[in-house]
Design a protein around this motif. Structure first.
Motif, PDB file in Angstrom:
ATOM      1  N   ALA A 173      33.408  38.078  35.371  1.00  8.73           N
ATOM      2  CA  ALA A 173      34.725  37.982  34.734  1.00  8.73           C
ATOM      3  C   ALA A 173      35.844  38.440  35.662  1.00  8.73           C
ATOM      4  CB  ALA A 173      34.749  38.812  33.459  1.00  8.73           C
ATOM      5  N   ASN A 174      35.486  38.829  36.888  1.00  9.77           N
ATOM      6  CA  ASN A 174      36.467  39.245  37.897  1.00  9.77           C
ATOM      7  C   ASN A 174      37.196  40.540  37.519  1.00  9.77           C
ATOM      8  OD1 ASN A 174      37.378  38.690  40.500  1.00  9.77           O
ATOM      9  ND2 ASN A 174      39.283  37.779  39.769  1.00  9.77           N
ATOM     10  N   VAL A 175      36.559  41.329  36.663  1.00  7.40           N
ATOM     11  CA  VAL A 175      37.102  42.646  36.331  1.00  7.40           C
ATOM     12  C   VAL A 175      36.659  43.650  37.397  1.00  7.40           C
ATOM     13  CG1 VAL A 175      37.132  44.501  34.620  1.00  7.40           C
ATOM     14  CG2 VAL A 175      37.094  42.107  33.880  1.00  7.40           C
ATOM     15  N   ILE A 176      35.438  43.504  37.846  1.00 11.82           N
ATOM     16  CA  ILE A 176      34.901  44.313  38.942  1.00 11.82           C
ATOM     17  C   ILE A 176      34.705  43.396  40.151  1.00 11.82           C
ATOM     18  CG2 ILE A 176      33.004  45.779  39.722  1.00 11.82           C
ATOM     19  CD1 ILE A 176      34.742  46.993  37.515  1.00 11.82           C
ATOM     20  N   ILE A 177      35.104  43.880  41.311  1.00 13.69           N
ATOM     21  CA  ILE A 177      35.014  43.094  42.545  1.00 13.69           C
ATOM     22  C   ILE A 177      33.927  43.677  43.446  1.00 13.69           C
ATOM     23  CG2 ILE A 177      36.247  42.350  44.620  1.00 13.69           C
ATOM     24  CD1 ILE A 177      38.850  42.661  43.021  1.00 13.69           C
ATOM     25  N   VAL A 178      33.098  42.810  44.002  1.00 16.62           N
ATOM     26  CA  VAL A 178      32.113  43.241  44.997  1.00 16.62           C
ATOM     27  C   VAL A 178      32.797  43.242  46.357  1.00 16.62           C
ATOM     28  CG1 VAL A 178      29.887  42.769  46.076  1.00 16.62           C
ATOM     29  CG2 VAL A 178      30.219  42.280  43.640  1.00 16.62           C
ATOM     30  N   CYS A 221      29.087  47.855  47.268  1.00 15.40           N
ATOM     31  CA  CYS A 221      30.356  48.572  47.220  1.00 15.40           C
ATOM     32  C   CYS A 221      31.253  47.828  46.231  1.00 15.40           C
ATOM     33  CB  CYS A 221      31.004  48.628  48.604  1.00 15.40           C
ATOM     34  SG  CYS A 221      32.557  49.554  48.642  1.00 15.40           S
ATOM     35  N   LEU A 222      31.723  48.538  45.199  1.00 22.55           N
ATOM     36  CA  LEU A 222      32.460  47.908  44.102  1.00 22.55           C
ATOM     37  C   LEU A 222      33.870  48.473  43.987  1.00 22.55           C
ATOM     38  CD1 LEU A 222      29.663  48.029  41.355  1.00 22.55           C
ATOM     39  CD2 LEU A 222      30.170  46.147  42.928  1.00 22.55           C
ATOM     40  N   ALA A 223      34.741  47.688  43.396  1.00 20.56           N
ATOM     41  CA  ALA A 223      36.117  48.122  43.134  1.00 20.56           C
ATOM     42  C   ALA A 223      36.571  47.522  41.809  1.00 20.56           C
ATOM     43  CB  ALA A 223      37.047  47.691  44.258  1.00 20.56           C
ATOM     44  N   PHE A 224      37.473  48.218  41.133  1.00 20.65           N
ATOM     45  CA  PHE A 224      38.059  47.710  39.891  1.00 20.65           C
ATOM     46  C   PHE A 224      39.255  46.823  40.240  1.00 20.65           C
ATOM     47  CE2 PHE A 224      41.274  48.157  36.512  1.00 20.65           C
ATOM     48  CZ  PHE A 224      40.555  47.653  35.435  1.00 20.65           C
ATOM     49  N   ASN A 225      39.304  45.637  39.633  1.00 14.88           N
ATOM     50  CA  ASN A 225      40.402  44.702  39.879  1.00 14.88           C
ATOM     51  C   ASN A 225      41.541  44.992  38.904  1.00 14.88           C
ATOM     52  OD1 ASN A 225      42.057  42.586  40.527  1.00 14.88           O
ATOM     53  ND2 ASN A 225      40.771  41.005  39.583  1.00 14.88           N
ATOM     54  N   LYS A 226      42.585  45.641  39.393  1.00 15.63           N
ATOM     55  CA  LYS A 226      43.683  46.024  38.504  1.00 15.63           C
ATOM     56  C   LYS A 226      44.620  44.860  38.172  1.00 15.63           C
ATOM     57  CE  LYS A 226      46.867  47.694  42.098  1.00 15.63           C
ATOM     58  NZ  LYS A 226      47.636  48.866  42.565  1.00 15.63           N
ATOM     59  N   ASN A 227      44.441  43.726  38.852  1.00 15.03           N
ATOM     60  CA  ASN A 227      45.237  42.543  38.529  1.00 15.03           C
ATOM     61  C   ASN A 227      44.618  41.851  37.317  1.00 15.03           C
ATOM     62  OD1 ASN A 227      46.792  40.254  38.386  1.00 15.03           O
ATOM     63  ND2 ASN A 227      46.347  39.549  40.470  1.00 15.03           N
ATOM     64  N   TYR A 228      45.008  42.286  36.125  1.00 13.41           N
ATOM     65  CA  TYR A 228      44.374  41.802  34.899  1.00 13.41           C
ATOM     66  C   TYR A 228      44.656  40.325  34.630  1.00 13.41           C
ATOM     67  CZ  TYR A 228      49.045  43.213  33.299  1.00 13.41           C
ATOM     68  OH  TYR A 228      50.406  43.387  33.173  1.00 13.41           O
ATOM     69  N   ASP A 229      45.639  39.730  35.326  1.00 19.66           N
ATOM     70  CA  ASP A 229      45.878  38.289  35.172  1.00 19.66           C
ATOM     71  C   ASP A 229      44.709  37.477  35.714  1.00 19.66           C
ATOM     72  OD1 ASP A 229      48.325  38.586  33.947  1.00 19.66           O
ATOM     73  OD2 ASP A 229      49.459  38.530  35.827  1.00 19.66           O
ATOM     74  N   GLU A 230      43.903  38.090  36.576  1.00 18.22           N
ATOM     75  CA  GLU A 230      42.756  37.390  37.161  1.00 18.22           C
ATOM     76  C   GLU A 230      41.484  37.573  36.339  1.00 18.22           C
ATOM     77  OE1 GLU A 230      44.144  37.738  41.873  1.00 18.22           O
ATOM     78  OE2 GLU A 230      42.475  38.943  41.121  1.00 18.22           O
ATOM     79  N   TRP A 231      41.541  38.416  35.316  1.00 18.77           N
ATOM     80  CA  TRP A 231      40.342  38.635  34.510  1.00 18.77           C
ATOM     81  C   TRP A 231      40.004  37.393  33.696  1.00 18.77           C
ATOM     82  CZ3 TRP A 231      41.661  43.995  31.904  1.00 18.77           C
ATOM     83  CH2 TRP A 231      41.790  44.962  32.907  1.00 18.77           C
ATOM     84  N   LYS A 232      38.738  37.052  33.638  1.00 20.49           N
ATOM     85  CA  LYS A 232      38.288  35.907  32.857  1.00 20.49           C
ATOM     86  C   LYS A 232      37.724  36.384  31.520  1.00 20.49           C
ATOM     87  CE  LYS A 232      37.061  33.439  37.091  1.00 20.49           C
ATOM     88  NZ  LYS A 232      35.944  32.876  37.884  1.00 20.49           N
ATOM     89  N   ILE A 233      38.487  37.232  30.880  1.00 19.00           N
ATOM     90  CA  ILE A 233      38.087  37.741  29.581  1.00 19.00           C
ATOM     91  C   ILE A 233      39.342  37.981  28.749  1.00 19.00           C
ATOM     92  CG2 ILE A 233      38.066  40.147  30.392  1.00 19.00           C
ATOM     93  CD1 ILE A 233      35.710  40.603  28.457  1.00 19.00           C
ATOM     94  N   ASP A 234      39.303  37.575  27.501  1.00 16.77           N
ATOM     95  CA  ASP A 234      40.454  37.789  26.628  1.00 16.77           C
ATOM     96  C   ASP A 234      39.981  38.405  25.316  1.00 16.77           C
ATOM     97  OD1 ASP A 234      39.249  35.710  25.294  1.00 16.77           O
ATOM     98  OD2 ASP A 234      40.719  34.200  25.907  1.00 16.77           O
ATOM     99  N   HIS A 235      40.742  38.252  24.248  1.00 17.19           N
ATOM    100  CA  HIS A 235      40.381  38.874  22.985  1.00 17.19           C
ATOM    101  C   HIS A 235      39.137  38.266  22.359  1.00 17.19           C
ATOM    102  CE1 HIS A 235      42.856  35.389  21.877  1.00 17.19           C
ATOM    103  NE2 HIS A 235      42.197  35.382  20.743  1.00 17.19           N
ATOM    104  N   ARG A 236      38.697  37.096  22.882  1.00 13.91           N
ATOM    105  CA  ARG A 236      37.474  36.463  22.368  1.00 13.91           C
ATOM    106  C   ARG A 236      36.258  36.816  23.217  1.00 13.91           C
ATOM    107  NH1 ARG A 236      41.375  32.671  22.162  1.00 13.91           N
ATOM    108  NH2 ARG A 236      40.729  31.841  24.189  1.00 13.91           N
ATOM    109  N   GLY A 237      36.479  37.423  24.365  1.00 10.56           N
ATOM    110  CA  GLY A 237      35.372  37.746  25.266  1.00 10.56           C
ATOM    111  C   GLY A 237      35.545  37.043  26.598  1.00 10.56           C
ATOM    112  N   ILE A 238      34.460  36.895  27.338  1.00 11.13           N
ATOM    113  CA  ILE A 238      34.523  36.272  28.654  1.00 11.13           C
ATOM    114  C   ILE A 238      34.813  34.784  28.526  1.00 11.13           C
ATOM    115  CG2 ILE A 238      33.182  35.716  30.722  1.00 11.13           C
ATOM    116  CD1 ILE A 238      31.717  38.308  30.385  1.00 11.13           C
TER     117      ILE A 238
END
Length: 293
Positions: free
Chosen positions: A77-82, A93-110
Motif C-alpha cells: 500500500a506504499n505506507v511503508i517503504i523498503v 531497512c524500512l521507512a515510513f512514507n509520510k506522503n499520505y497522498d501516495e498511500w494506496k489505502i483509504d476508508h475502505r481499505g487497501i
C-alpha cells in the motif's frame, strides 16, 4: 505505579499524519506495525531502520506470520517503504512514507488489490489460493499454488542461516536497549558494535543480557551531568563478570569453592584455577583467535 515523562523520551509525529492514520481503514496488526516502526525510527530521530520479522514479532507479541502479512500489505500500500532489500546477513531497512497522498489505502481499505474468493484474512493483500504470498523472511517473491517444491529447496538452502538471523535479531535488541538506556545519541560506534558481537559469541541468553543492561544503568551513579556510560565495552565487562560469576557459583554450589564478598576464592583442591584466572585465559583465547578487545 507507571509514571511516564516526556523527559524520558518521546516520539514526534505530525498531527496531519495522525489524522490520516485514524481516518483510513488500517487493520489492528497494520497499526501496531506502524507504531513500532515509528518508535524505532522517529523515536530515535532517524528516518529509517533495519527491521526483521523476528524482532517485530518479539516486540509486538504478534504471531510471526501475522506480522509478515501486515508488513507486506503496508509495503504493497506504499505506507511503508523498503529502503534496502534484505540479504542473508541483514534484514530489510524500512521507512515510513509520510506522503499520505501516495498511500494506496483509504476508508475502505487497501486500493486496487485482488482478494481471492475464499480469503477471509484480516490483511487485504493480493493472495493465492492458499494465501502463500511469500516464502521465508528474506524471499519477497510471489509464488503460486504449486510452490511446495520451491519452499523445500529454499528451506534446505538456507538452513545454515537460521542462527545468523537470530544473531541479527539479538544484536538489534541489545543495540536498541543500550541506546535507549544511554540516552545520549542514537548511533553505535564501531567499538560498541564489536563489543556486542563479542558478547553474542559468548552464548549468553538474550533475556539475561537485556536484564543485565538494565541493571548496569540502574546501579550506575553519575558524579556530574557529563558522567554517563558512553561505551558498550563498560557494559560488556559487567555482564561477563555477573554472568560467568553466577555460573561459577551455580556450578560449585555445595562444593569446595565459596564466593567471598570481594571475589571468588581458590578451590580447596590443590592446583585448581581461580575465577579471575579463568577470565584472563578466556580473554587471551579470544585475542588469539583474532577478536579485538
Amino acid at each position: 505505579m507507571a509514571n511516564p515523562q516526556l523527559d524520558n523520551g518521546f516520539t514526534r509525529i505530525a498531527n496531519e499524519i495522525l489524522e490520516n492514520i485514524y481516518s483510513r481503514k488500517f487493520t489492528a496488526n497494520q497499526l501496531i506495525v506502524i507504531l513500532v516502526i515509528w518508535r524505532y525510527t522517529y523515536g530515535f530521530q532517524r528516518k529509517e531502520h533495519v527491521f526483521s520479522l523476528s524482532f517485530l514479532a518479539e516486540v509486538t507479541g504478534i504471531d510471526r506470520k501475522a506480522v509478515k502479512r501486515a508488513l507486506d500489505s503496508l509495503i504493497e500500500a506504499n505506507v511503508i517503504i523498503v529502503v534496502k532489500e534484505a540479504d542473508f546477513n541483514n534484514a530489510r531497512c524500512l521507512a515510513f512514507n509520510k506522503n499520505y497522498d501516495e498511500w494506496k489505502i483509504d476508508h475502505r481499505g487497501i486500493k486496487n488489490t485482488t482478494v481471492s474468493k475464499n480469503d477471509h484474512t484480516e490483511e487485504m493483500t493480493t493472495v493465492g489460493k492458499d494465501d502463500h504470498t511469500t516464502v521465508g523472511d528474506f524471499d519477497h517473491t510471489t509464488v503460486g499454488k504449486n510452490d511446495h517444491h520451491i519452499k523445500k529447496i529454499y528451506k534446505e538452502k538456507n538452513k545454515e542461516n537460521i542462527k545468523e538471523e537470530d544473531r541479527i535479531d539479538h544484536f538489534q535488541l541489545i543495540a536498541n536497549k543500550f541506546i535507549q538506556r544511554r540516552a545520549h545519541g542514537f548511533d553505535l560506534s564501531p567499538e560498541d558494535e564489536l563489543a556486542i558481537h563479542r558478547l553474542l559469541d559468548d552464548n549468553i541468553p538474550i533475556d539475561t543480557i537485556l536484564k543485565y543492561i538494565d541493571e548496569v544503568f540502574d546501579e550506575y551513579e553519575p558524579k556530574h551531568r557529563l558522567d554517563y556510560i558512553k561505551s558498550f565495552k563498560y557494559v560488556e565487562k559487567v555482564i561477563l563478570d555477573r554472568y560467568f560469576g553466577q555460573k561459577g557459583e551455580e556450578k560449585n554450589n555445595g562444593g569446595t569453592v565459596h564466593k567471598h564478598r570481594r571475589g571468588v576464592s581458590r578451590s580447596a583442591k590443590e592446583g585448581s584455577k581461580s575465577y579471575e584466572q579463568i577470565l584472563r585465559e578466556a580473554e587471551a583465547a579470544r585475542r588469539a583467535w583474532g577478536w579485538k578487545g
